[in-house]
Motif scaffolding. Structure first.
Motif, short mmCIF file in Angstrom:
data_model
loop_
_atom_site.label_atom_id
_atom_site.label_comp_id
_atom_site.label_asym_id
_atom_site.label_seq_id
_atom_site.Cartn_x
_atom_site.Cartn_y
_atom_site.Cartn_z
N ASN A 73 -3.49 -1.31 -5.54
CA ASN A 73 -4.33 -2.00 -4.55
C ASN A 73 -5.33 -1.06 -3.91
O ASN A 73 -6.50 -1.43 -3.68
CB ASN A 73 -3.46 -2.66 -3.48
CG ASN A 73 -2.60 -3.77 -4.05
OD1 ASN A 73 -3.07 -4.62 -4.80
ND2 ASN A 73 -1.31 -3.77 -3.72
N ARG A 74 -4.90 0.15 -3.62
CA ARG A 74 -5.82 1.12 -3.02
C ARG A 74 -6.95 1.46 -3.98
O ARG A 74 -8.12 1.60 -3.58
CB ARG A 74 -5.05 2.38 -2.62
CG ARG A 74 -4.15 2.16 -1.40
CD ARG A 74 -3.43 3.42 -0.99
NE ARG A 74 -2.27 3.68 -1.83
CZ ARG A 74 -2.11 4.72 -2.63
NH1 ARG A 74 -3.08 5.60 -2.73
NH2 ARG A 74 -1.01 4.87 -3.33
N LYS B 162 -10.87 0.53 -3.14
CA LYS B 162 -11.85 1.62 -3.14
C LYS B 162 -12.92 1.38 -4.20
O LYS B 162 -14.12 1.55 -3.95
CB LYS B 162 -11.13 2.94 -3.40
CG LYS B 162 -12.03 4.16 -3.42
CD LYS B 162 -11.20 5.42 -3.64
CE LYS B 162 -12.07 6.67 -3.72
NZ LYS B 162 -11.24 7.89 -3.92
N ASP C 59 -6.29 7.05 -8.07
CA ASP C 59 -7.17 7.47 -6.98
C ASP C 59 -7.66 8.90 -7.25
O ASP C 59 -6.86 9.84 -7.28
CB ASP C 59 -6.43 7.41 -5.65
CG ASP C 59 -7.35 7.61 -4.46
OD1 ASP C 59 -8.47 8.15 -4.65
OD2 ASP C 59 -6.97 7.25 -3.34
N PRO D 188 -0.37 2.71 -6.31
CA PRO D 188 -1.77 2.87 -5.90
C PRO D 188 -2.70 1.75 -6.33
O PRO D 188 -3.88 1.78 -6.00
CB PRO D 188 -2.17 4.18 -6.59
CG PRO D 188 -1.33 4.21 -7.83
CD PRO D 188 -0.01 3.60 -7.43
N ILE E 221 0.85 -1.19 0.00
CA ILE E 221 0.00 0.00 0.00
C ILE E 221 0.89 1.24 0.00
O ILE E 221 0.47 2.32 0.41
CB ILE E 221 -0.96 0.02 1.21
CG1 ILE E 221 -0.20 -0.17 2.52
CG2 ILE E 221 -2.04 -1.05 1.05
CD1 ILE E 221 -1.08 -0.03 3.75
#
Length: 387
Positions: free
Chosen positions: A18-19, A23, A180, A16, A11
Protein backbone atom coordinates in the motif's frame (compact mmCIF):
# COMPACT_ATOMS: atom_id res chain seq x y z
CA UNK A 1 -7.07 11.52 -11.97
CA UNK A 2 -8.56 11.92 -8.51
CA UNK A 3 -8.27 8.83 -6.34
CA UNK A 4 -9.58 7.93 -2.90
CA UNK A 5 -7.34 5.29 -1.32
CA UNK A 6 -9.85 3.57 0.90
CA UNK A 7 -10.18 0.94 3.62
CA UNK A 8 -8.74 -0.65 6.72
CA UNK A 9 -5.60 -1.41 4.70
CA UNK A 10 -2.39 -2.30 6.45
CA UNK A 11 0.64 -0.03 6.57
CA UNK A 12 2.63 -2.48 8.70
CA UNK A 13 6.37 -2.58 8.14
CA UNK A 14 6.46 -6.02 6.52
CA UNK A 15 3.72 -5.27 3.97
CA UNK A 16 4.84 -2.36 1.76
CA UNK A 17 2.34 -2.83 -1.07
CA UNK A 18 0.00 0.00 0.00
CA UNK A 19 2.82 2.40 0.77
CA UNK A 20 4.41 1.70 -2.62
CA UNK A 21 1.09 2.24 -4.43
CA UNK A 22 0.33 5.47 -2.58
CA UNK A 23 3.78 6.86 -3.21
CA UNK A 24 3.80 5.74 -6.83
CA UNK A 25 0.38 7.15 -7.69
CA UNK A 26 1.36 10.52 -6.24
CA UNK A 27 4.70 10.53 -8.07
CA UNK A 28 2.83 9.71 -11.28
CA UNK A 29 0.70 12.84 -10.86
CA UNK A 30 -2.57 11.48 -9.46
CA UNK A 31 -4.44 13.39 -6.78
CA UNK A 32 -4.73 10.92 -3.91
CA UNK A 33 -6.72 11.34 -0.71
CA UNK A 34 -6.51 8.66 1.96
CA UNK A 35 -9.60 7.41 3.81
CA UNK A 36 -8.35 4.82 6.31
CA UNK A 37 -9.50 3.26 9.58
CA UNK A 38 -7.19 1.06 11.63
CA UNK A 39 -8.35 -2.53 12.17
CA UNK A 40 -5.72 -5.18 11.48
CA UNK A 41 -2.66 -3.68 13.12
CA UNK A 42 0.52 -5.50 12.13
CA UNK A 43 -1.25 -8.86 11.72
CA UNK A 44 -1.44 -10.30 8.19
CA UNK A 45 -5.03 -11.07 7.28
CA UNK A 46 -4.36 -14.58 5.96
CA UNK A 47 -2.60 -15.57 9.20
CA UNK A 48 -5.57 -14.40 11.24
CA UNK A 49 -7.96 -16.57 9.24
CA UNK A 50 -5.64 -19.56 9.32
CA UNK A 51 -5.52 -19.63 13.12
CA UNK A 52 -8.86 -18.35 14.33
CA UNK A 53 -11.94 -20.34 15.26
CA UNK A 54 -15.64 -19.42 15.10
CA UNK A 55 -15.54 -17.34 18.33
CA UNK A 56 -12.57 -15.33 17.11
CA UNK A 57 -14.38 -14.67 13.86
CA UNK A 58 -17.34 -13.26 15.79
CA UNK A 59 -15.04 -10.94 17.76
CA UNK A 60 -13.34 -9.81 14.58
CA UNK A 61 -16.71 -9.20 12.96
CA UNK A 62 -17.80 -6.95 15.84
CA UNK A 63 -14.57 -4.96 15.62
CA UNK A 64 -15.03 -4.75 11.86
CA UNK A 65 -18.54 -3.32 12.14
CA UNK A 66 -17.28 -0.49 14.36
CA UNK A 67 -14.35 0.18 12.04
CA UNK A 68 -16.55 0.25 8.91
CA UNK A 69 -19.07 2.63 10.50
CA UNK A 70 -16.22 5.04 11.21
CA UNK A 71 -14.79 4.45 7.74
CA UNK A 72 -18.15 5.19 6.09
CA UNK A 73 -18.44 8.43 8.05
CA UNK A 74 -14.98 9.52 6.91
CA UNK A 75 -15.68 8.60 3.31
CA UNK A 76 -18.69 10.91 3.16
CA UNK A 77 -16.31 13.80 3.86
CA UNK A 78 -13.84 12.91 1.08
CA UNK A 79 -13.58 15.40 -1.79
CA UNK A 80 -14.97 14.48 -5.21
CA UNK A 81 -12.99 11.71 -6.93
CA UNK A 82 -13.07 9.39 -9.95
CA UNK A 83 -11.67 6.15 -8.54
CA UNK A 84 -11.80 4.30 -5.22
CA UNK A 85 -8.71 2.14 -4.67
CA UNK A 86 -9.39 -0.36 -1.87
CA UNK A 87 -6.03 -1.11 -0.29
CA UNK A 88 -4.65 -4.49 0.76
CA UNK A 89 -6.14 -6.28 2.62
CA UNK A 90 -9.54 -5.11 1.42
CA UNK A 91 -11.60 -8.26 0.95
CA UNK A 92 -14.35 -6.81 3.16
CA UNK A 93 -13.72 -3.11 2.54
CA UNK A 94 -14.55 -3.49 -1.16
CA UNK A 95 -18.12 -4.45 -0.22
CA UNK A 96 -18.47 -1.24 1.79
CA UNK A 97 -16.93 0.78 -1.05
CA UNK A 98 -19.48 -0.67 -3.46
CA UNK A 99 -22.41 0.17 -1.13
CA UNK A 100 -21.14 3.72 -0.63
CA UNK A 101 -21.02 4.16 -4.41
CA UNK A 102 -24.30 2.55 -5.43
CA UNK A 103 -25.52 5.84 -6.88
CA UNK A 104 -22.18 7.00 -8.30
CA UNK A 105 -20.29 5.86 -11.38
CA UNK A 106 -16.95 5.70 -9.66
CA UNK A 107 -14.58 2.89 -10.55
CA UNK A 108 -13.83 0.49 -7.69
CA UNK A 109 -10.35 -1.03 -7.69
CA UNK A 110 -9.33 -3.82 -5.31
CA UNK A 111 -5.68 -4.37 -4.43
CA UNK A 112 -5.76 -8.17 -4.18
CA UNK A 113 -2.23 -9.50 -4.29
CA UNK A 114 -3.35 -12.62 -2.45
CA UNK A 115 -6.36 -14.89 -2.45
CA UNK A 116 -7.27 -15.89 1.11
CA UNK A 117 -8.35 -19.34 -0.07
CA UNK A 118 -5.19 -19.84 -2.11
CA UNK A 119 -2.83 -18.61 0.61
CA UNK A 120 -4.41 -20.20 3.67
CA UNK A 121 -5.74 -23.46 2.20
CA UNK A 122 -3.97 -24.37 -1.03
CA UNK A 123 -0.51 -23.05 -0.27
CA UNK A 124 -0.41 -24.67 3.18
CA UNK A 125 -1.98 -27.94 2.01
CA UNK A 126 -4.94 -27.63 4.40
CA UNK A 127 -8.20 -29.57 3.86
CA UNK A 128 -10.23 -28.11 1.01
CA UNK A 129 -13.44 -29.66 2.39
CA UNK A 130 -13.76 -27.68 5.60
CA UNK A 131 -15.79 -24.75 6.88
CA UNK A 132 -12.71 -22.54 6.80
CA UNK A 133 -11.89 -23.38 3.17
CA UNK A 134 -15.47 -22.84 2.04
CA UNK A 135 -15.68 -19.52 3.92
CA UNK A 136 -12.43 -18.17 2.51
CA UNK A 137 -13.31 -19.15 -1.06
CA UNK A 138 -16.68 -17.40 -0.71
CA UNK A 139 -15.01 -14.27 0.70
CA UNK A 140 -12.54 -14.17 -2.19
CA UNK A 141 -15.20 -14.55 -4.87
CA UNK A 142 -17.46 -11.91 -3.36
CA UNK A 143 -14.58 -9.45 -3.02
CA UNK A 144 -13.32 -9.97 -6.57
CA UNK A 145 -16.80 -9.80 -8.07
CA UNK A 146 -17.62 -6.47 -6.42
CA UNK A 147 -14.61 -4.66 -7.91
CA UNK A 148 -14.45 -3.24 -11.42
CA UNK A 149 -10.68 -3.82 -11.53
CA UNK A 150 -8.70 -6.27 -9.41
CA UNK A 151 -4.96 -5.57 -9.19
CA UNK A 152 -2.93 -8.78 -9.03
CA UNK A 153 0.83 -9.22 -8.79
CA UNK A 154 1.27 -11.33 -11.96
CA UNK A 155 -0.69 -12.16 -15.09
CA UNK A 156 -0.34 -15.82 -14.11
CA UNK A 157 -2.24 -15.14 -10.90
CA UNK A 158 -4.88 -13.18 -12.78
CA UNK A 159 -5.56 -16.15 -15.06
CA UNK A 160 -5.70 -18.50 -12.07
CA UNK A 161 -8.17 -16.34 -10.13
CA UNK A 162 -10.35 -15.91 -13.20
CA UNK A 163 -10.62 -19.69 -13.60
CA UNK A 164 -10.91 -20.48 -9.89
CA UNK A 165 -13.73 -18.03 -9.22
CA UNK A 166 -15.42 -18.03 -12.62
CA UNK A 167 -14.89 -14.31 -13.26
CA UNK A 168 -13.94 -12.46 -16.48
CA UNK A 169 -10.20 -12.43 -17.08
CA UNK A 170 -10.45 -8.75 -18.12
CA UNK A 171 -11.26 -7.83 -14.51
CA UNK A 172 -7.76 -8.82 -13.34
CA UNK A 173 -4.89 -6.48 -14.20
CA UNK A 174 -1.25 -6.85 -13.29
CA UNK A 175 0.58 -4.46 -10.99
CA UNK A 176 3.93 -5.67 -9.68
CA UNK A 177 4.26 -5.50 -5.88
CA UNK A 178 7.53 -3.57 -6.18
CA UNK A 179 9.36 -2.01 -3.26
CA UNK A 180 9.96 1.36 -1.63
CA UNK A 181 13.15 2.82 -3.11
CA UNK A 182 13.64 5.11 -0.13
CA UNK A 183 14.17 2.12 2.19
CA UNK A 184 15.79 -0.29 -0.24
CA UNK A 185 18.58 1.52 -2.05
CA UNK A 186 21.75 0.38 -3.81
CA UNK A 187 24.80 -0.09 -1.64
CA UNK A 188 27.61 2.37 -2.28
CA UNK A 189 29.90 1.61 -5.20
CA UNK A 190 32.49 -0.93 -4.11
CA UNK A 191 30.63 -1.82 -0.91
CA UNK A 192 29.35 -5.03 -2.46
CA UNK A 193 32.76 -6.30 -3.62
CA UNK A 194 33.35 -9.73 -2.20
CA UNK A 195 36.01 -10.39 0.37
CA UNK A 196 36.24 -13.95 1.61
CA UNK A 197 33.34 -16.39 1.35
CA UNK A 198 30.40 -15.83 -0.98
CA UNK A 199 27.58 -14.66 1.32
CA UNK A 200 24.23 -16.11 0.24
CA UNK A 201 21.05 -14.70 1.81
CA UNK A 202 17.47 -15.95 2.05
CA UNK A 203 14.72 -14.28 4.09
CA UNK A 204 11.09 -15.33 4.39
CA UNK A 205 8.28 -16.92 6.33
CA UNK A 206 9.08 -20.62 5.79
CA UNK A 207 5.89 -21.41 3.91
CA UNK A 208 5.95 -24.34 1.46
CA UNK A 209 6.13 -22.21 -1.69
CA UNK A 210 9.56 -20.91 -0.63
CA UNK A 211 11.08 -24.35 -1.20
CA UNK A 212 13.64 -23.88 1.55
CA UNK A 213 14.40 -27.60 1.66
CA UNK A 214 16.00 -27.16 -1.77
CA UNK A 215 18.20 -24.41 -0.35
CA UNK A 216 19.31 -26.95 2.26
CA UNK A 217 20.00 -29.45 -0.52
CA UNK A 218 22.15 -26.88 -2.32
CA UNK A 219 24.00 -26.08 0.91
CA UNK A 220 24.68 -29.79 1.44
CA UNK A 221 26.10 -30.12 -2.07
CA UNK A 222 28.35 -27.13 -1.39
CA UNK A 223 29.67 -28.29 1.99
CA UNK A 224 33.06 -28.95 0.45
CA UNK A 225 33.25 -25.38 -0.84
CA UNK A 226 34.73 -23.53 2.12
CA UNK A 227 34.13 -20.12 0.56
CA UNK A 228 30.31 -20.26 0.38
CA UNK A 229 28.14 -19.38 3.39
CA UNK A 230 24.34 -19.27 3.72
CA UNK A 231 22.24 -17.06 6.01
CA UNK A 232 18.53 -17.85 6.42
CA UNK A 233 16.44 -15.17 8.15
CA UNK A 234 12.86 -15.63 9.34
CA UNK A 235 10.46 -18.04 10.97
CA UNK A 236 7.17 -19.72 10.21
CA UNK A 237 5.32 -22.92 9.44
CA UNK A 238 8.27 -25.13 8.39
CA UNK A 239 11.03 -23.53 10.45
CA UNK A 240 11.33 -26.17 13.23
CA UNK A 241 11.37 -29.04 10.72
CA UNK A 242 13.95 -27.43 8.43
CA UNK A 243 16.12 -26.21 11.29
CA UNK A 244 16.29 -29.75 12.64
CA UNK A 245 17.04 -31.11 9.17
CA UNK A 246 20.03 -28.78 8.93
CA UNK A 247 21.30 -30.03 12.29
CA UNK A 248 20.82 -33.68 11.31
CA UNK A 249 22.70 -33.15 8.05
CA UNK A 250 25.44 -31.14 9.76
CA UNK A 251 25.06 -28.16 7.47
CA UNK A 252 27.67 -25.99 9.12
CA UNK A 253 27.66 -23.58 6.19
CA UNK A 254 24.19 -22.27 7.17
CA UNK A 255 23.54 -19.56 9.76
CA UNK A 256 19.92 -19.40 10.93
CA UNK A 257 18.36 -16.20 12.23
CA UNK A 258 15.09 -17.67 13.47
CA UNK A 259 13.17 -14.48 14.10
CA UNK A 260 11.69 -11.51 12.32
CA UNK A 261 14.02 -8.59 11.79
CA UNK A 262 13.16 -4.94 11.28
CA UNK A 263 13.29 -3.39 7.83
CA UNK A 264 16.43 -1.47 8.74
CA UNK A 265 18.16 -4.67 9.89
CA UNK A 266 17.02 -6.52 6.77
CA UNK A 267 18.46 -3.74 4.62
CA UNK A 268 21.78 -4.12 6.47
CA UNK A 269 21.76 -7.90 5.93
CA UNK A 270 21.06 -7.49 2.21
CA UNK A 271 23.82 -4.90 2.01
CA UNK A 272 26.30 -7.37 3.53
CA UNK A 273 25.41 -10.30 1.24
CA UNK A 274 26.71 -11.13 -2.24
CA UNK A 275 23.60 -12.85 -3.63
CA UNK A 276 19.92 -13.05 -2.67
CA UNK A 277 17.76 -16.14 -3.09
CA UNK A 278 14.15 -16.18 -4.22
CA UNK A 279 11.82 -19.20 -4.13
CA UNK A 280 12.27 -22.76 -5.40
CA UNK A 281 9.23 -24.98 -4.69
CA UNK A 282 7.63 -27.27 -7.27
CA UNK A 283 4.10 -25.99 -6.67
CA UNK A 284 1.52 -24.24 -8.82
CA UNK A 285 1.46 -21.31 -6.38
CA UNK A 286 5.22 -20.81 -6.56
CA UNK A 287 5.01 -20.70 -10.36
CA UNK A 288 2.43 -17.88 -10.22
CA UNK A 289 4.14 -15.36 -7.93
CA UNK A 290 7.06 -12.96 -7.78
CA UNK A 291 7.95 -12.49 -4.10
CA UNK A 292 8.89 -9.21 -2.42
CA UNK A 293 12.40 -10.52 -1.83
CA UNK A 294 13.16 -10.41 -5.56
CA UNK A 295 12.32 -6.70 -5.73
CA UNK A 296 14.22 -6.04 -2.48
CA UNK A 297 17.40 -7.54 -3.89
CA UNK A 298 17.11 -5.80 -7.26
CA UNK A 299 16.51 -2.44 -5.57
CA UNK A 300 19.75 -2.85 -3.61
CA UNK A 301 21.82 -3.91 -6.61
CA UNK A 302 22.21 -7.53 -5.57
CA UNK A 303 22.17 -10.47 -8.00
CA UNK A 304 19.13 -12.73 -7.69
CA UNK A 305 18.89 -16.50 -8.02
CA UNK A 306 15.35 -17.85 -8.11
CA UNK A 307 13.29 -20.56 -9.79
CA UNK A 308 12.30 -20.34 -13.42
CA UNK A 309 8.52 -19.97 -13.82
CA UNK A 310 5.87 -18.30 -15.99
CA UNK A 311 5.47 -15.55 -13.37
CA UNK A 312 9.15 -14.71 -13.01
CA UNK A 313 9.47 -14.56 -16.80
CA UNK A 314 6.98 -11.68 -16.73
CA UNK A 315 9.72 -9.63 -15.07
CA UNK A 316 13.15 -11.25 -15.47
CA UNK A 317 15.26 -12.99 -18.11
CA UNK A 318 17.73 -15.77 -17.42
CA UNK A 319 21.36 -14.62 -17.46
CA UNK A 320 20.26 -11.06 -18.30
CA UNK A 321 18.63 -9.80 -15.09
CA UNK A 322 18.87 -12.90 -12.85
CA UNK A 323 19.90 -16.55 -12.77
CA UNK A 324 16.83 -18.78 -13.09
CA UNK A 325 17.24 -22.36 -11.93
CA UNK A 326 15.07 -25.47 -12.12
CA UNK A 327 12.22 -25.58 -9.57
CA UNK A 328 12.68 -28.16 -6.85
CA UNK A 329 16.34 -28.79 -7.61
CA UNK A 330 19.05 -28.21 -5.05
CA UNK A 331 21.55 -29.30 -7.69
CA UNK A 332 20.45 -26.58 -10.11
CA UNK A 333 20.58 -23.95 -7.36
CA UNK A 334 24.07 -25.06 -6.30
CA UNK A 335 25.23 -24.85 -9.92
CA UNK A 336 23.90 -21.28 -10.22
CA UNK A 337 25.72 -20.23 -7.05
CA UNK A 338 28.97 -21.75 -8.29
CA UNK A 339 28.59 -19.74 -11.49
CA UNK A 340 28.24 -16.52 -9.52
CA UNK A 341 31.40 -17.37 -7.62
CA UNK A 342 33.48 -18.55 -10.56
CA UNK A 343 32.43 -16.55 -13.63
CA UNK A 344 34.18 -13.15 -13.63
CA UNK A 345 31.81 -10.22 -13.87
CA UNK A 346 28.60 -12.27 -13.85
CA UNK A 347 27.41 -11.19 -10.40
CA UNK A 348 28.18 -7.51 -11.06
CA UNK A 349 26.42 -7.57 -14.43
CA UNK A 350 23.29 -9.21 -13.04
CA UNK A 351 23.23 -6.79 -10.11
CA UNK A 352 23.57 -3.76 -12.41
CA UNK A 353 20.94 -4.95 -14.89
CA UNK A 354 18.62 -6.00 -12.06
CA UNK A 355 18.74 -2.51 -10.55
CA UNK A 356 18.01 -0.92 -13.94
CA UNK A 357 15.07 -3.31 -14.37
CA UNK A 358 13.77 -2.45 -10.89
CA UNK A 359 13.84 1.24 -11.69
CA UNK A 360 11.92 0.57 -14.92
CA UNK A 361 9.27 -1.77 -13.52
CA UNK A 362 9.43 -2.14 -9.73
CA UNK A 363 10.01 1.27 -8.14
CA UNK A 364 6.99 3.25 -6.85
CA UNK A 365 6.98 5.76 -9.72
CA UNK A 366 6.97 3.00 -12.36
CA UNK A 367 4.18 1.15 -10.56
CA UNK A 368 2.15 4.35 -10.19
CA UNK A 369 2.36 5.12 -13.91
CA UNK A 370 1.39 1.55 -14.76
CA UNK A 371 -1.70 1.66 -12.53
CA UNK A 372 -2.78 4.97 -14.04
CA UNK A 373 -2.45 3.46 -17.54
CA UNK A 374 -4.68 0.59 -16.38
CA UNK A 375 -7.28 2.94 -14.91
CA UNK A 376 -7.44 5.66 -17.58
CA UNK A 377 -9.78 3.72 -19.93
CA UNK A 378 -12.23 2.91 -17.12
CA UNK A 379 -11.87 5.71 -14.54
CA UNK A 380 -15.19 7.23 -13.66
CA UNK A 381 -17.16 4.79 -15.78
CA UNK A 382 -17.85 2.32 -12.97
CA UNK A 383 -19.99 -0.72 -13.71
CA UNK A 384 -21.64 -1.06 -17.03
CA UNK A 385 -25.25 -2.02 -17.29
CA UNK A 386 -25.74 -5.78 -17.08
CA UNK A 387 -22.34 -6.44 -15.41
Amino acid sequence: MRICFFGTYTIAEGYPVNRVLLKGLRQAGAGVEECRQELWGSRPLHELFRRMGPLSLVRLGCAGVVAWLMLARRYLQVEEHDVVVVGYAGHFDVLLARVLNLWRRRTIVLVAFISLYDTVVVDRSLPVRSWRASLLKAIDRQAFSKADVVLVDTEANGRYYSQLFGLPSSRFRRSFVGEDDDEFRPVAAGAGEREGALQILFFGTYVPLHGIRFILEAAERLLGETDMDFTLIGNGQLYPELRQAAVDRRLENIRFVGEWVSTSELVREIGRCDVCLGIFAMTEKAARVIPYKVFDAMAMRKPVVTMDSPAIRELLRHEATALLCEPGSGESLAHSLLRLRDEPGLADRLAHEGLAHFRKFGCPRAIGYNVLRVLEPVAGLGRQEGD
